[in-house]
Structure formats: structure tokens, C-alpha cells
Design an enzyme around this catalytic site. Sequence first.
Site, short mmCIF file in Angstrom:
data_model
loop_
_atom_site.label_atom_id
_atom_site.label_comp_id
_atom_site.label_asym_id
_atom_site.label_seq_id
_atom_site.Cartn_x
_atom_site.Cartn_y
_atom_site.Cartn_z
N CYS A 96 38.78 49.91 34.26
CA CYS A 96 38.85 48.71 35.11
C CYS A 96 38.86 47.47 34.22
O CYS A 96 38.78 47.55 33.00
CB CYS A 96 37.64 48.65 36.03
N1 GLN Z 1 34.83 55.49 36.24
C1 GLN Z 1 34.84 54.31 37.07
C2 GLN Z 1 35.56 54.54 38.38
O1 GLN Z 1 36.10 55.57 38.63
C3 GLN Z 1 35.41 53.13 36.35
C4 GLN Z 1 36.87 53.32 36.12
C5 GLN Z 1 37.47 52.35 35.20
O2 GLN Z 1 36.84 51.72 34.37
N2 GLN Z 1 38.74 52.32 35.33
O3 GLN Z 1 35.61 53.65 39.17
#
Ligand code: GLN
Length: 234
Positions: A2
Site C-alpha cells: 500500500c
Molecule cells: N497486507 C496488507 C493488506 O493486505 C497490506 C498490503 C499492502 O501493503 N499492500 O492489506
Amino acid sequence: MCRHLGWLGAPRSVASLMLDPPYGLLVQSYAPRRQKHGLMNADGWGVGFFSPDTPDGGPRRWRSAAPLWGDASFASVAPALRSGCVVGAVRSASIGMPIEPTASAPFTDGAWLLSHNGLVDRAVLPLSAHAESTVDSALLAALIFDRGMDRLGDTVSEVAARDPQARLNILAANGSELVATTWGDTLSVLRTGDGVVLASEPYDDDQGWEEIPDRHLVHTDGDAVHMTALKGPA
Ligand code: GLN
């Protein structure tokens, strides 16, 4: 991964932080510039902020499981939301994780707002009655809140020891402090003169953006920025 962003300083509109910058979270939701894992961040978004207008002083949140670029209501209201302490995020769900508003950052314990950019094996995290979702980030947030934010660095090092593949980039704020960790992804800081921005990637081409090295803990009160190296395996 994210992308997340935090602001601590003079009150600013949420739109000026998330939507207006040329490479802000809105653009990062479909065309991030520095993303190492995943292509885009279309699985939801969230923002939380502190406002003197709220009766209890606690954080307010707006979260969604839809892409940020399609939310006309948020685009309409965001210019009118002003705060001196904001945490925003756009989400690329990790494989197998639920896509629901409660899985979007920021998470809260009522005092802190917390975003996690990364991935951690849920088997190394304790089950928690306080977790807002079954997503890894919500379980990690519950553990960090449980241990106490003043122990954030130790908690990140401990989780990394249990899951050496984990990526543990945290961003959290409580109205007067903004803290972050780098563990496996990028983070940049911009001092604007009236506050401090911490962001997964620069939201514009201002020459003032500085990259934070990996495996560091960052703390700011909106003025001074302190960085310390985190403990961990070489
Ligand atoms: N693992 C977390 C989620 O699935 C964060 C994902 C991310 O950083 N893209 O939301």
C-alpha cells in the site's frame, strides 16, 4: 504494498494532502511511482484525522473498500475537512486477505491512527479480540497497540524475527506525534515550514523530500524529525 501518508503541523485540508498533489495518494492509487510490490492500490482507501471540533478529541475516520479514484463523495467533502494531524492510505490487498472497509487503514485504538504497508504471516501474530478485521495489518495493529506505541520499534523487530520475510512499514499518529518505521519499503519526509509530511513516496517533485533509510524508526512532533536504526537480523 500500500501507500500511506501522514501530516503533522498547521491545519490543512485532507484534499490538499491526498487528492490535489500531482503524485498524491489519488494518483498513487492507479500509478504509484516507487511501488515495489503490486501494481496499483485499488482495493480501498482510508483517512483518519484529529479535530478540535470532536467532543472527545478522538480520531475520526472514513474508510472504503473501493478505489479512491471513483469516490465522488470523498472528492467533494475532502476540501472541507481540515486537520493538523492526518493519516491517509490507499490499499493493494495482499493475496488471500479480505477486501472490506474494516481492512483499510488507518486502524485505531481510540487514541492512535495506524497504517501498515507490507505483509506479515498471520501465524506469527496473536489472535486479538481488538483486531478490526482478519487482515494481517489489523492483527499487527492490535499487537502494536497492545504493546504500546512507545515500544513500536521493539515490536517491529520482534515480529521481523518471527517472520524474516515480513515487510513492516508502519505509520501512526495521535494528534501531537507522528511516528513511522521503514522495514522493506520506501518512506520519504518533507519539512514544509509549517509541518512535516511522511509518505511512502513523494507526492510532488519538491527538492526538499528526503528518503528515510530502511529499518529505521522516525518520530516527529511536527517540527524536529528524529531517526533511529531498528534492531534486527543483518
Ligand atoms: N497486507 C496488507 C493488506 O493486505 C497490506 C498490503 C499492502 O501493503 N499492500 O492489506
